[in-house]
Design a protein around this motif. Structure first.
Motif, mmCIF file in Angstrom:
data_model
loop_
_atom_site.group_PDB
_atom_site.id
_atom_site.type_symbol
_atom_site.label_atom_id
_atom_site.label_comp_id
_atom_site.label_asym_id
_atom_site.label_seq_id
_atom_site.Cartn_x
_atom_site.Cartn_y
_atom_site.Cartn_z
ATOM 1 N N GLY A 102 13.840 3.977 -6.971
ATOM 2 C CA GLY A 102 14.714 3.125 -6.253
ATOM 3 C C GLY A 102 14.216 1.947 -6.486
ATOM 4 O O GLY A 102 12.895 1.654 -7.160
ATOM 5 N N PRO A 103 14.356 0.614 -5.614
ATOM 6 C CA PRO A 103 13.696 -0.668 -5.826
ATOM 7 C C PRO A 103 12.448 -0.679 -5.342
ATOM 8 O O PRO A 103 12.111 0.146 -4.439
ATOM 9 C CB PRO A 103 14.553 -1.649 -4.971
ATOM 10 C CG PRO A 103 15.963 -0.857 -4.608
ATOM 11 C CD PRO A 103 15.578 0.749 -4.805
ATOM 12 N N LEU A 104 11.524 -1.682 -5.835
ATOM 13 C CA LEU A 104 10.182 -1.613 -5.366
ATOM 14 C C LEU A 104 10.022 -1.823 -3.958
ATOM 15 O O LEU A 104 10.848 -2.861 -3.640
ATOM 16 C CB LEU A 104 9.545 -2.636 -6.160
ATOM 17 C CG LEU A 104 8.865 -2.052 -7.527
ATOM 18 C CD1 LEU A 104 8.214 -3.287 -8.562
ATOM 19 C CD2 LEU A 104 7.498 -0.934 -7.220
ATOM 20 N N GLN A 105 9.327 -1.257 -3.339
ATOM 21 C CA GLN A 105 9.066 -1.612 -1.867
ATOM 22 C C GLN A 105 7.853 -2.396 -1.642
ATOM 23 O O GLN A 105 6.795 -2.327 -2.295
ATOM 24 C CB GLN A 105 9.123 -0.310 -0.751
ATOM 25 C CG GLN A 105 10.243 0.736 -1.008
ATOM 26 C CD GLN A 105 11.385 0.048 -0.567
ATOM 27 O OE1 GLN A 105 11.332 -0.700 0.373
ATOM 28 N NE2 GLN A 105 12.497 -0.077 -1.600
ATOM 29 N N PRO A 106 7.910 -3.203 -0.537
ATOM 30 C CA PRO A 106 6.755 -4.121 -0.120
ATOM 31 C C PRO A 106 5.606 -3.128 0.464
ATOM 32 O O PRO A 106 5.721 -2.086 0.742
ATOM 33 C CB PRO A 106 6.989 -4.997 0.718
ATOM 34 C CG PRO A 106 8.306 -4.159 1.357
ATOM 35 C CD PRO A 106 8.757 -3.516 0.365
ATOM 36 N N VAL A 107 4.203 -3.480 0.207
ATOM 37 C CA VAL A 107 3.173 -2.683 0.659
ATOM 38 C C VAL A 107 2.104 -3.585 1.593
ATOM 39 O O VAL A 107 2.184 -4.800 0.993
ATOM 40 C CB VAL A 107 2.356 -1.649 -0.364
ATOM 41 C CG1 VAL A 107 3.252 -0.961 -1.160
ATOM 42 C CG2 VAL A 107 1.586 -2.792 -1.108
ATOM 43 N N GLU A 108 1.273 -2.980 2.456
ATOM 44 C CA GLU A 108 0.141 -3.512 2.919
ATOM 45 C C GLU A 108 -0.944 -2.803 2.479
ATOM 46 O O GLU A 108 -1.070 -1.566 2.994
ATOM 47 C CB GLU A 108 0.332 -3.566 4.484
ATOM 48 C CG GLU A 108 1.318 -4.562 5.051
ATOM 49 C CD GLU A 108 1.163 -5.038 6.407
ATOM 50 O OE1 GLU A 108 0.416 -4.747 6.957
ATOM 51 O OE2 GLU A 108 2.315 -5.596 7.013
ATOM 52 N N ALA A 109 -1.855 -3.429 1.813
ATOM 53 C CA ALA A 109 -3.096 -2.595 1.271
ATOM 54 C C ALA A 109 -4.316 -3.417 1.214
ATOM 55 O O ALA A 109 -4.212 -4.748 1.373
ATOM 56 C CB ALA A 109 -2.719 -2.186 -0.063
ATOM 57 N N ALA A 110 -5.462 -2.939 0.897
ATOM 58 C CA ALA A 110 -6.742 -3.532 0.868
ATOM 59 C C ALA A 110 -7.459 -2.662 0.084
ATOM 60 O O ALA A 110 -7.630 -1.744 -0.216
ATOM 61 C CB ALA A 110 -7.445 -3.884 2.176
ATOM 62 N N THR A 111 -8.125 -3.611 -1.042
ATOM 63 C CA THR A 111 -9.203 -3.038 -1.786
ATOM 64 C C THR A 111 -10.424 -2.309 -0.992
ATOM 65 O O THR A 111 -10.642 -2.804 0.016
ATOM 66 C CB THR A 111 -9.736 -3.930 -2.921
ATOM 67 O OG1 THR A 111 -10.294 -5.314 -2.155
ATOM 68 C CG2 THR A 111 -8.448 -4.737 -3.737
ATOM 69 N N GLY A 112 -10.985 -1.575 -1.637
ATOM 70 C CA GLY A 112 -12.046 -0.926 -1.304
ATOM 71 C C GLY A 112 -12.871 0.002 -1.895
ATOM 72 O O GLY A 112 -12.573 0.218 -2.920
ATOM 73 N N PRO A 113 -14.134 0.498 -1.449
ATOM 74 C CA PRO A 113 -14.983 1.403 -2.383
ATOM 75 C C PRO A 113 -14.228 2.674 -2.591
ATOM 76 O O PRO A 113 -13.589 2.890 -1.821
ATOM 77 C CB PRO A 113 -16.394 1.674 -1.377
ATOM 78 C CG PRO A 113 -16.318 0.365 -0.513
ATOM 79 C CD PRO A 113 -14.917 0.107 -0.259
ATOM 80 N N HIS A 114 -14.533 3.217 -3.759
ATOM 81 C CA HIS A 114 -14.125 4.378 -3.920
ATOM 82 C C HIS A 114 -14.118 5.703 -3.041
ATOM 83 O O HIS A 114 -15.133 5.406 -2.292
ATOM 84 C CB HIS A 114 -14.713 5.070 -5.378
ATOM 85 C CG HIS A 114 -13.853 6.137 -6.019
ATOM 86 N ND1 HIS A 114 -13.104 6.195 -6.877
ATOM 87 C CD2 HIS A 114 -14.268 7.582 -5.888
ATOM 88 C CE1 HIS A 114 -12.678 7.313 -7.112
ATOM 89 N NE2 HIS A 114 -13.606 8.268 -6.553
ATOM 90 N N PRO A 115 -13.064 6.320 -2.711
ATOM 91 C CA PRO A 115 -11.642 6.182 -3.429
ATOM 92 C C PRO A 115 -10.734 5.348 -2.774
ATOM 93 O O PRO A 115 -9.511 5.832 -2.827
ATOM 94 C CB PRO A 115 -11.260 7.660 -3.179
ATOM 95 C CG PRO A 115 -11.882 8.058 -1.653
ATOM 96 C CD PRO A 115 -13.038 7.181 -1.565
ATOM 97 N N GLY A 116 -10.952 4.354 -2.354
ATOM 98 C CA GLY A 116 -9.928 3.509 -1.917
ATOM 99 C C GLY A 116 -9.298 2.581 -3.236
ATOM 100 O O GLY A 116 -9.429 2.957 -4.274
ATOM 101 N N LEU A 117 -8.598 1.675 -2.973
ATOM 102 C CA LEU A 117 -7.882 0.749 -3.951
ATOM 103 C C LEU A 117 -8.782 -0.025 -4.790
ATOM 104 O O LEU A 117 -9.379 -1.003 -4.191
ATOM 105 C CB LEU A 117 -6.804 0.051 -3.135
ATOM 106 C CG LEU A 117 -5.963 -1.036 -4.338
ATOM 107 C CD1 LEU A 117 -4.967 -0.158 -4.971
ATOM 108 C CD2 LEU A 117 -5.200 -2.110 -3.498
ATOM 109 N N PRO A 118 -8.789 0.143 -5.963
ATOM 110 C CA PRO A 118 -9.704 -0.510 -6.874
ATOM 111 C C PRO A 118 -9.655 -2.018 -6.756
ATOM 112 O O PRO A 118 -8.490 -2.542 -7.084
ATOM 113 C CB PRO A 118 -9.567 0.092 -8.330
ATOM 114 C CG PRO A 118 -9.035 1.231 -8.082
ATOM 115 C CD PRO A 118 -8.221 1.318 -6.800
ATOM 116 N N THR A 119 -10.581 -2.866 -6.561
ATOM 117 C CA THR A 119 -10.424 -4.235 -6.834
ATOM 118 C C THR A 119 -9.707 -4.813 -8.029
ATOM 119 O O THR A 119 -9.127 -5.776 -8.187
ATOM 120 C CB THR A 119 -11.685 -5.041 -6.359
ATOM 121 O OG1 THR A 119 -11.427 -6.415 -6.660
ATOM 122 C CG2 THR A 119 -12.799 -4.658 -7.367
ATOM 123 N N ASP A 120 -10.241 -4.122 -8.960
ATOM 124 C CA ASP A 120 -9.708 -4.617 -10.544
ATOM 125 C C ASP A 120 -8.345 -4.178 -10.614
ATOM 126 O O ASP A 120 -7.743 -4.437 -11.700
ATOM 127 C CB ASP A 120 -10.722 -3.712 -11.636
ATOM 128 C CG ASP A 120 -11.920 -4.496 -11.932
ATOM 129 O OD1 ASP A 120 -12.175 -5.483 -11.347
ATOM 130 O OD2 ASP A 120 -12.780 -3.910 -12.584
#
Length: 436
Positions: free
Chosen positions: A303-321
């Motif tokens: 379906g359509p892309l949905q908005p998200v709330e996220a933050a980068t963090g150290p592994h295994p978090g969301l990679p800053t790159d």
């Protein structure tokens, strides 16, 4: 510390992209840029030849090969193999110009220091989207017994006649464990007699893969609740080691195809190679990542892309790159997204370029707010770091009309075949050579 642009960095090659086409297909993922750069430094510790397979064919690989050659090592790069034969004696200098062209200069210096007991090296280069300190690297060198003297132009570290010694060092920072300093400390400890302790170590794949490389060559490494324990050796074996697939390139391709409403099958990577924070963020946006019976992973946008709330963090978090590319993709999401940067003080060099396409994006401190879906239109833009220029490329692929992007030197520093791969998926891309 600012450095003068090299001739490569002043390259004015342009890329023209005609967007609005859904991208789909199957492509391979290259060997990880970030992992490879740390492994290139680690090869200097070996006493016999080392072959890294799957080395990415990028500018930074060539720069690291030249840096190693300057130390006296014999280095060849061919067909994805990065082969290093150690010299009888290592020159204790990281080339002053070449060292300013990569981010891992201090890690390379640590390998030289571990082998020779002394090193002179320039301040690191690489992407300059915010101040990136090397104080934890220098603290590891001092803990290993080196006297460290820094001038405006370079840094010199020298041990006494005994060379590096076993040590304890804390590599934590206000933004979490330092990935690079953890590797620097590991390389020093791998050659120091006795057992060293690295407290608050990073567990990013760059660290764990370098640890696996050293362990395969006979260095005892153990992680527990106290920290990372490394028992040094006066002889380190060689052999062959494969560079893992590039999770950042994989994420970039997933986001590029999702931004255009398409899907992708990626080879040379598994779903487990995607950090949990990345997988959760993609799932929140409506994108699934799953292993495929034929190998690799298959991703789908539901379906359509949905908005998200996220933050980068150290592994295994969301990679800053992956944060700049994520922001570009979320310009197409139906609602307001929030992306927090928790690894660096800020990371917003892509914001101005995305606005040029028509994106509704604001930066407040280390937080970005993206409101969508925005109607993106072709624009003429430029960027000065790898992930920022990639974000602009994703926006161009999703935009109506034709865009012109400057900054392809930075893209070539990190991606070997990104543009050809996008063309394979159906993108309309033209490269226009620039002047000097």
């Amino acid at each position: 510390m600012a450095t003068a642009p090299t001739r490569d960095a002043m390259d004015t090659t342009l890329v023209q992209v005609t967007g609005g086409r859904p991208l789909s297909g199957r492509i391979p993922v290259q060997g990880s840029k970030n992992i490879a750069l740390h492994l290139y430094a680690a090869t200097l510790l070996a006493d016999v030849p080392v072959v890294l397979t799957g080395a990415p064919d990028i500018i930074d690989t060539g720069v690291c090969a030249q840096i190693l050659r300057h130390t006296g090592a014999h280095v060849t790069t061919q067909d994805g193999c990065f082969t290093v034969t150690p010299p009888d004696g290592i020159c204790p200098v990281v080339h002053p110009e070449l060292g300013r062209r990569v981010r891992t200069t201090a890690v390379l210096a640590a390998a030289v220091l571990a082998r020779t007991g002394q090193v002179t090296f320039p301040y690191p280069g690489g992407d300059a989207f915010c101040p990136r300190l090397i104080d934890r690297h220098l603290a590891a060198m001092q803990a290993a017994g080196a006297e460290v003297i820094a001038t405006d132009a370079s840094i010199r570290a020298r041990c006494d006649a005994r060379g590096v010694r076993a040590f304890t060092v804390d590599v934590n920072t206000p933004y979490g464990p330092s990935l690079g300093a953890t590797v620097t400390a590991m390389l020093l400890a791998a050659r120091a007699p006795g057992t060293s302790l690295i407290t608050h170590p990073s567990t990013e794949p760059e660290v764990t893969e370098t640890a696996r490389f050293l362990a395969d060559r006979g260095v005892f490494i153990h992680l527990d609740q106290v920290g990372l324990h490394v028992s040094g050796s006066d002889w380190i074996a060689g052999g062959t080691f494969a560079v893992a697939g590039d999770r950042i390139e994989a994420a970039t391709m997933v986001m590029a195809t999702a931004a255009t409403g398409g899907s992708i099958h990626l080879d040379n990577i598994t779903a487990a190679d995607f950090p949990d924070g990345l997988t959760r963020t993609l799932a929140a946006a409506g994108i699934t990542v799953a292993d495929d019976a034929s190998g690799g992973v298959r991703t789908r946008l539901h379906g359509p892309l949905q908005p998200v709330e996220a933050a980068t963090g150290p592994h295994p978090g969301l990679p800053t790159d992956t944060a700049p590319q994520l922001a570009a993709m979320l310009t197409r999401a139906d609602g307001t997204s929030v992306i927090g940067e928790r690894i660096y003080p800020r990371r917003d060099t892509h914001v101005q370029g995305l606005r040029a396409f028509g994106a509704d994006i604001t930066a407040t401190g280390s937080t970005l707010r993206v409101r969508g879906p925005a109607r993106l239109n072709g624009a003429t833009v430029a960027a000065a770091d790898i992930r920022a220029v990639t974000a602009l490329l994703i926006a161009a692929l999703a935009a109506h009309g034709t865009s012109t992007i400057r900054g392809m030197f930075h893209l070539r520093r990190g991606y070997a075949r990104l543009l050809p791969n996008l063309a394979t998926l159906g993108a309309e891309i033209t490269t226009i050579p620039g002047g000097p």
